[in-house]
Design a protein around this motif. Structure first.
Motif, PDB file in Angstrom:
ATOM      1  N   PHE A 253       3.556  12.669  14.776  1.00  0.00           N
ATOM      2  CA  PHE A 253       3.751  14.103  14.989  1.00  0.00           C
ATOM      3  C   PHE A 253       3.493  14.889  13.714  1.00  0.00           C
ATOM      4  CE2 PHE A 253       7.840  12.409  13.710  1.00  0.00           C
ATOM      5  CZ  PHE A 253       8.319  13.339  12.794  1.00  0.00           C
ATOM      6  N   PHE A 254       2.965  16.092  13.887  1.00  0.00           N
ATOM      7  CA  PHE A 254       2.761  17.030  12.792  1.00  0.00           C
ATOM      8  C   PHE A 254       4.052  17.806  12.618  1.00  0.00           C
ATOM      9  CE2 PHE A 254       1.442  21.251  11.185  1.00  0.00           C
ATOM     10  CZ  PHE A 254       0.870  20.863   9.997  1.00  0.00           C
ATOM     11  N   GLN A 255       4.763  17.593  11.502  1.00  0.00           N
ATOM     12  CA  GLN A 255       6.025  18.265  11.207  1.00  0.00           C
ATOM     13  C   GLN A 255       5.750  19.760  11.064  1.00  0.00           C
ATOM     14  OE1 GLN A 255       9.239  16.728  10.424  1.00  0.00           O
ATOM     15  NE2 GLN A 255      10.131  18.741  10.115  1.00  0.00           N
ATOM     16  N   ASP A 256       6.384  20.595  11.897  1.00  0.00           N
ATOM     17  CA  ASP A 256       6.062  22.019  11.900  1.00  0.00           C
ATOM     18  C   ASP A 256       7.240  22.819  12.439  1.00  0.00           C
ATOM     19  OD1 ASP A 256       4.677  24.439  11.817  1.00  0.00           O
ATOM     20  OD2 ASP A 256       3.315  23.931  13.439  1.00  0.00           O
ATOM     21  N   TYR A 257       7.584  23.920  11.740  1.00  0.00           N
ATOM     22  CA  TYR A 257       8.695  24.772  12.189  1.00  0.00           C
ATOM     23  C   TYR A 257       8.228  25.902  13.105  1.00  0.00           C
ATOM     24  CZ  TYR A 257       7.075  27.945   8.544  1.00  0.00           C
ATOM     25  OH  TYR A 257       6.301  28.754   7.762  1.00  0.00           O
ATOM     26  N   ASN A 258       6.923  26.105  13.248  1.00  0.00           N
ATOM     27  CA  ASN A 258       6.427  27.169  14.135  1.00  0.00           C
ATOM     28  C   ASN A 258       6.799  26.837  15.571  1.00  0.00           C
ATOM     29  OD1 ASN A 258       5.006  29.054  12.373  1.00  0.00           O
ATOM     30  ND2 ASN A 258       3.748  27.289  11.875  1.00  0.00           N
TER      31      ASN A 258
ATOM     32  N   LYS B 179       0.836  -1.200   0.000  1.00  0.00           N
ATOM     33  CA  LYS B 179       0.000   0.000   0.000  1.00  0.00           C
ATOM     34  C   LYS B 179       0.872   1.251   0.000  1.00  0.00           C
ATOM     35  CE  LYS B 179      -3.757   2.434   2.168  1.00  0.00           C
ATOM     36  NZ  LYS B 179      -4.847   2.417   3.108  1.00  0.00           N
ATOM     37  N   ALA B 180       0.595   2.151  -0.951  1.00  0.00           N
ATOM     38  CA  ALA B 180       1.270   3.456  -1.000  1.00  0.00           C
ATOM     39  C   ALA B 180       0.369   4.465  -0.309  1.00  0.00           C
ATOM     40  CB  ALA B 180       1.530   3.862  -2.440  1.00  0.00           C
ATOM     41  N   TYR B 181       0.867   5.094   0.751  1.00  0.00           N
ATOM     42  CA  TYR B 181       0.081   6.062   1.511  1.00  0.00           C
ATOM     43  C   TYR B 181       0.222   7.473   0.972  1.00  0.00           C
ATOM     44  CZ  TYR B 181      -0.698   2.335   4.843  1.00  0.00           C
ATOM     45  OH  TYR B 181      -1.085   1.158   5.420  1.00  0.00           O
ATOM     46  N   GLY B 182       1.162   7.689   0.066  1.00  0.00           N
ATOM     47  CA  GLY B 182       1.364   9.022  -0.490  1.00  0.00           C
ATOM     48  C   GLY B 182       2.021   9.939   0.520  1.00  0.00           C
ATOM     49  N   THR B 183       1.925  11.226   0.232  1.00  0.00           N
ATOM     50  CA  THR B 183       2.578  12.207   1.092  1.00  0.00           C
ATOM     51  C   THR B 183       1.778  12.432   2.371  1.00  0.00           C
ATOM     52  OG1 THR B 183       3.615  14.382   1.118  1.00  0.00           O
ATOM     53  CG2 THR B 183       1.480  14.217   0.018  1.00  0.00           C
ATOM     54  N   SER B 184       2.478  12.860   3.406  1.00  0.00           N
ATOM     55  CA  SER B 184       1.860  13.096   4.702  1.00  0.00           C
ATOM     56  C   SER B 184       2.459  14.352   5.320  1.00  0.00           C
ATOM     57  CB  SER B 184       2.111  11.892   5.623  1.00  0.00           C
ATOM     58  OG  SER B 184       1.582  12.113   6.907  1.00  0.00           O
ATOM     59  N   TYR B 185       1.683  15.026   6.149  1.00  0.00           N
ATOM     60  CA  TYR B 185       2.209  16.139   6.944  1.00  0.00           C
ATOM     61  C   TYR B 185       2.768  15.623   8.266  1.00  0.00           C
ATOM     62  CZ  TYR B 185      -0.210  19.302   3.758  1.00  0.00           C
ATOM     63  OH  TYR B 185      -0.634  19.983   2.645  1.00  0.00           O
ATOM     64  N   ASN B 186       2.445  14.362   8.579  1.00  0.00           N
ATOM     65  CA  ASN B 186       2.865  13.775   9.848  1.00  0.00           C
ATOM     66  C   ASN B 186       3.963  12.751   9.646  1.00  0.00           C
ATOM     67  OD1 ASN B 186       0.490  15.129  10.649  1.00  0.00           O
ATOM     68  ND2 ASN B 186       0.196  13.684  12.318  1.00  0.00           N
ATOM     69  N   GLY B 187       4.877  12.723  10.594  1.00  0.00           N
ATOM     70  CA  GLY B 187       5.808  11.624  10.704  1.00  0.00           C
ATOM     71  C   GLY B 187       5.159  10.604  11.618  1.00  0.00           C
ATOM     72  N   LYS B 188       5.178   9.346  11.210  1.00  0.00           N
ATOM     73  CA  LYS B 188       4.552   8.284  11.999  1.00  0.00           C
ATOM     74  C   LYS B 188       5.526   7.127  12.098  1.00  0.00           C
ATOM     75  CE  LYS B 188       0.068   9.469  10.076  1.00  0.00           C
ATOM     76  NZ  LYS B 188      -1.122   9.024   9.359  1.00  0.00           N
ATOM     77  N   ILE B 189       5.727   6.647  13.338  1.00  0.00           N
ATOM     78  CA  ILE B 189       6.552   5.464  13.526  1.00  0.00           C
ATOM     79  C   ILE B 189       5.923   4.596  14.610  1.00  0.00           C
ATOM     80  CG2 ILE B 189       8.701   6.496  12.699  1.00  0.00           C
ATOM     81  CD1 ILE B 189       9.563   6.786  15.614  1.00  0.00           C
ATOM     82  N   SER B 190       6.002   3.298  14.395  1.00  0.00           N
ATOM     83  CA  SER B 190       5.488   2.318  15.356  1.00  0.00           C
ATOM     84  C   SER B 190       6.172   0.994  15.066  1.00  0.00           C
ATOM     85  CB  SER B 190       3.967   2.184  15.227  1.00  0.00           C
ATOM     86  OG  SER B 190       3.630   1.562  13.998  1.00  0.00           O
ATOM     87  N   SER B 191       5.662  -0.080  15.635  1.00  0.00           N
ATOM     88  CA  SER B 191       6.270  -1.389  15.398  1.00  0.00           C
ATOM     89  C   SER B 191       6.141  -1.822  13.940  1.00  0.00           C
ATOM     90  CB  SER B 191       5.649  -2.438  16.317  1.00  0.00           C
ATOM     91  OG  SER B 191       4.253  -2.544  16.063  1.00  0.00           O
ATOM     92  N   THR B 192       5.140  -1.302  13.202  1.00  0.00           N
ATOM     93  CA  THR B 192       4.971  -1.688  11.788  1.00  0.00           C
ATOM     94  C   THR B 192       5.131  -0.525  10.815  1.00  0.00           C
ATOM     95  OG1 THR B 192       2.571  -1.352  11.821  1.00  0.00           O
ATOM     96  CG2 THR B 192       3.378  -3.569  12.396  1.00  0.00           C
TER      97      THR B 192
END
Length: 173
Positions: free
Chosen positions: A159-164, A40-53
Motif C-alpha cells: 500500500f501507498f501510505q497516504d493521508y489524503n 539487502k537494505a532496501y532503504g526508505t519506501s513510500y509503500n508499506g509491504k508485507i508478505s510471507s517473506t
C-alpha cells in the motif's frame, strides 16, 4: 509533524477511534526488509509491504508535547472506491502481526539487523474497508518509536501510505 484530517466513516470498538480525527503522526520512515534477501537494505519506501517473506518497519517521531497522553497505533485500509490519491493490493487471507521495536530502523536496516522486539502487540485480521486500533499506551513523548508489521497466513499487502482522502496506512494518534 502534527496534522489534522477529516474523520473517517469507520468506527472501532476501542476507546480511541480508528480514524485521523484530530492530531496524528504519520511515519517518517518506512523500511521494508525481506527474509529471502536477509542482508539487502532496501532503504526508505513510500509503500508499506508485507508478505510471507517481507515485513515493513514504520518509524514515528512522537513530540515531547505528547507527554502524559495516550497514543494509539491505527491502521486504516479503506475500500478502494474511497481512495483518491493512493492505492493498494491485498491478496490472500490472514492478518497483520505487529511488534514495537527497541530502536528505530534506519535506511540501512536489513532483515538481519532489524532491532529487537520490545513487545509483541498481537495479530489483527484485516480486510478491505477496515479501520483498526492496533495498540494504545502511554506516548513515547520526545522519542522516535518503531513498529514492525508482518503478514500472517497467506496475506500479501502492498500500500501507498497516504493521508489524503481516504487515509491509508499506519498512523499514531
Amino acid at each position: 509533524t502534527k496534522t489534522s484530517a477529516p474523520a473517517s466513516n469507520t468506527a472501532s470498538a476501542s476507546s480511541c477511534p480508528a480514524d485521523l480525527s484530530g492530531s496524528y503522526e504519520f511515519p517518517h520512515l518506512i523500511v521494508p526488509v525481506d527474509s529471502s534477501a536477509p542482508d539487502k537494505a532496501y532503504g526508505t519506501s513510500y509503500n508499506g509491504k508485507i508478505s510471507s517473506t517481507v515485513s515493513s518497519i514504520f518509524n514515528f517521531d512522537i513530540p515531547a508535547s505528547d507527554a502524559g497522553k495516550t497514543c494509539s497505533l491505527v491502521f486504516l485500509l479503506p475500500a478502494h472506491d474511497q481512495l483518491q490519491t493512493s492505492a493498494y493490493t491485498l491478496t490472500g487471507s490472514g492478518g497483520i502481526s505487529v511488534a514495537e521495536l527497541t530502536a528505530p530502523a534506519t535506511e540501512q536496516t536489513t532483515y538481519n539487523t532489524v532491532p529487537k522486539v520490545a513487545v509483541e502487540l498481537g495479530t489483527t485480521q484485516v480486510k478491505e474497508g477496515g479501520a483498526y486500533v492496533v495498540t494504545s499506551h502511554a506516548c513515547g513523548a520526545g522519542q522516535r518509536i518503531a513498529f514492525e508489521v508482518r503478514a500472517t497466513g497467506s496475506l500479501k499487502l502492498d500500500f501507498f501510505q497516504d493521508y489524503n482522502p481516504s487515509p491509508l496506512g499506519f498512523y499514531v494518534r
